[in-house]
Design a protein around this motif. Structure first.
Motif, PDB file in Angstrom:
ATOM      1  N   PRO A  21     161.673  38.063 -14.468  1.00 22.43           N
ATOM      2  CA  PRO A  21     160.435  38.355 -15.389  1.00 22.43           C
ATOM      3  C   PRO A  21     159.276  36.925 -15.190  1.00 22.43           C
ATOM      4  O   PRO A  21     159.671  35.779 -14.973  1.00 22.43           O
ATOM      5  CB  PRO A  21     160.489  38.586 -16.769  1.00 22.43           C
ATOM      6  N   LYS A  22     158.148  37.280 -15.357  1.00 24.93           N
ATOM      7  CA  LYS A  22     157.011  36.436 -15.172  1.00 24.93           C
ATOM      8  C   LYS A  22     157.339  35.037 -16.031  1.00 24.93           C
ATOM      9  O   LYS A  22     157.600  35.376 -17.371  1.00 24.93           O
ATOM     10  CB  LYS A  22     155.701  36.792 -15.350  1.00 24.93           C
TER      11      LYS A  22
ATOM     12  N   ASP B 167     165.809  32.817 -23.854  1.00 23.73           N
ATOM     13  CA  ASP B 167     165.537  31.518 -23.237  1.00 23.73           C
ATOM     14  C   ASP B 167     165.661  30.238 -23.869  1.00 23.73           C
ATOM     15  O   ASP B 167     166.268  29.203 -23.364  1.00 23.73           O
ATOM     16  CB  ASP B 167     164.022  31.594 -22.773  1.00 23.73           C
TER      17      ASP B 167
ATOM     18  N   LYS C  87     156.120  45.795 -25.147  1.00 28.65           N
ATOM     19  CA  LYS C  87     156.058  44.570 -24.361  1.00 28.65           C
ATOM     20  C   LYS C  87     156.194  43.383 -25.372  1.00 28.65           C
ATOM     21  O   LYS C  87     156.763  42.430 -25.084  1.00 28.65           O
ATOM     22  CB  LYS C  87     154.545  44.469 -23.590  1.00 28.65           C
ATOM     23  N   GLU C  88     155.236  43.311 -26.455  1.00 30.60           N
ATOM     24  CA  GLU C  88     155.448  42.274 -27.697  1.00 30.60           C
ATOM     25  C   GLU C  88     156.888  41.845 -27.912  1.00 30.60           C
ATOM     26  O   GLU C  88     157.152  40.885 -28.255  1.00 30.60           O
ATOM     27  CB  GLU C  88     154.537  42.585 -28.700  1.00 30.60           C
TER      28      GLU C  88
ATOM     29  N   ARG D 183     162.859  37.903 -25.088  1.00 30.26           N
ATOM     30  CA  ARG D 183     163.160  37.181 -24.101  1.00 30.26           C
ATOM     31  C   ARG D 183     162.933  35.660 -24.320  1.00 30.26           C
ATOM     32  O   ARG D 183     163.914  34.672 -23.927  1.00 30.26           O
ATOM     33  CB  ARG D 183     162.197  37.372 -22.842  1.00 30.26           C
ATOM     34  N   ASP D 184     162.180  35.414 -25.141  1.00 31.67           N
ATOM     35  CA  ASP D 184     161.911  33.751 -25.847  1.00 31.67           C
ATOM     36  C   ASP D 184     163.269  33.462 -26.660  1.00 31.67           C
ATOM     37  O   ASP D 184     163.680  32.279 -26.274  1.00 31.67           O
ATOM     38  CB  ASP D 184     160.645  33.769 -26.606  1.00 31.67           C
TER      39      ASP D 184
ATOM     40  N   ASP E 206     159.092  40.408 -25.153  1.00 28.70           N
ATOM     41  CA  ASP E 206     158.588  39.167 -24.970  1.00 28.70           C
ATOM     42  C   ASP E 206     159.335  38.100 -25.775  1.00 28.70           C
ATOM     43  O   ASP E 206     159.833  37.292 -25.389  1.00 28.70           O
ATOM     44  CB  ASP E 206     157.113  39.008 -25.030  1.00 28.70           C
ATOM     45  N   SER E 207     159.559  38.716 -27.258  1.00 29.76           N
ATOM     46  CA  SER E 207     159.957  38.022 -28.221  1.00 29.76           C
ATOM     47  C   SER E 207     161.741  37.609 -28.128  1.00 29.76           C
ATOM     48  O   SER E 207     162.141  36.567 -28.187  1.00 29.76           O
ATOM     49  CB  SER E 207     159.820  38.597 -29.401  1.00 29.76           C
TER      50      SER E 207
ATOM     51  N   LYS F 268     165.210  45.413 -19.872  1.00 29.67           N
ATOM     52  CA  LYS F 268     164.143  45.892 -20.779  1.00 29.67           C
ATOM     53  C   LYS F 268     164.630  46.443 -22.115  1.00 29.67           C
ATOM     54  O   LYS F 268     163.904  47.084 -22.897  1.00 29.67           O
ATOM     55  CB  LYS F 268     163.310  46.581 -19.922  1.00 29.67           C
TER      56      LYS F 268
ATOM     57  N   TYR G 117     159.748  32.992 -15.734  1.00 34.06           N
ATOM     58  CA  TYR G 117     161.036  32.689 -15.838  1.00 34.06           C
ATOM     59  C   TYR G 117     161.612  32.386 -14.240  1.00 34.06           C
ATOM     60  O   TYR G 117     161.399  33.244 -13.436  1.00 34.06           O
ATOM     61  CB  TYR G 117     162.130  33.701 -16.375  1.00 34.06           C
TER      62      TYR G 117
END
Length: 220
Positions: A162-163, A129, A118-119, A125-126, A122-123, A178, A165
């Motif tokens: 995803p949460k 974004d 997950k970590e 996805r950041d 998340d990176s 994913k 966005y």
């Protein structure tokens, strides 16, 4: 020694996938394994010449165990049907490797992040974004598409956003993913050609901007 002997050994192993056979042929296995480690050392040296950020990875560290992990996958055979190896391994493990998979049921060269924790996800996805356009530009390059096509199919891709966005995010197609990995399939005939090491180098070069984008996302 050669890749021809490697594939020959793997075919016999799959016909006799048991500890008794492996114990009786362990000398052959170790000969094949040690030769492949030496070949990986040579490739490792070549990759270090073309990428200043490359993490040198000796063959003995790069090569994966041939035993399946039966603790988590008790229904799998004892031994794998391939030799797998990951190069460009960072000490902290915070980057995707350059992976070579040579087996009886298919061979390929891959890289990126497949089902990361997950970590890490998340990176990534950041980063998308912030500048997903750069990532898409890398994958839209003609030579990249000819080499890899699309990213490896993501069976766990979200059906919604995803949460954090919105559904109408300009890069929602990427944010729902994913896994972020590509691969180039190779035939046994290609692997056994004298120029296979050079082919690996060329594929590494083509994949490099893709991997650098992802690696930067998870380390910065």
């Amino acid at each position: 020694m050669s890749f021809h002997k490697m594939f020959s050994f793997l075919r016999e192993l799959q016909k006799n996938n048991n500890k008794e056979w492996m114990d009786a042929h362990r000398d052959t296995y170790e000969e094949v394994r040690d030769w492949y480690k030496s070949w990986l050392n040579e490739l490792d040296a070549e990759l270090g010449k073309i990428d200043k950020d490359y993490h040198s990875t000796e063959g003995k560290r790069a090569i994966n165990r041939i035993n399946n992990n039966l603790l988590y996958h008790p229904n799998k055979p004892i031994y794998k049907d391939h030799f797998g190896a990951g190069l460009d391994l960072s000490e902290n493990g915070k980057q995707g490797d350059f992976y070579i998979h040579l087996g009886t049921n298919g061979s390929f060269i891959a890289g990126g992040f497949y089902n990361p924790k997950k970590e890490t996800l998340d990176s990534i996805r950041d980063a998308i974004d912030y500048n997903g356009a750069e990532f898409k530009k890398i994958m839209a390059k003609k030579s990249f598409k000819e080499t890899f096509g699309e990213m490896i199919e993501d069976e766990n891709k979200l059906k919604t956003s995803p949460k954090g966005y919105s559904q109408d995010h300009e890069h929602i197609d990427l944010l729902r993913r994913k896994s972020f990995a590509v691969k180039h399939d190779v035939t046994q005939k290609e692997v056994m050609q004298d120029d296979f090491k050079e082919k690996c180098v060329e594929i590494y070069k083509e994949m490099l901007p893709f991997r650098k984008y992802l690696n930067k996302a998870v380390t910065v």
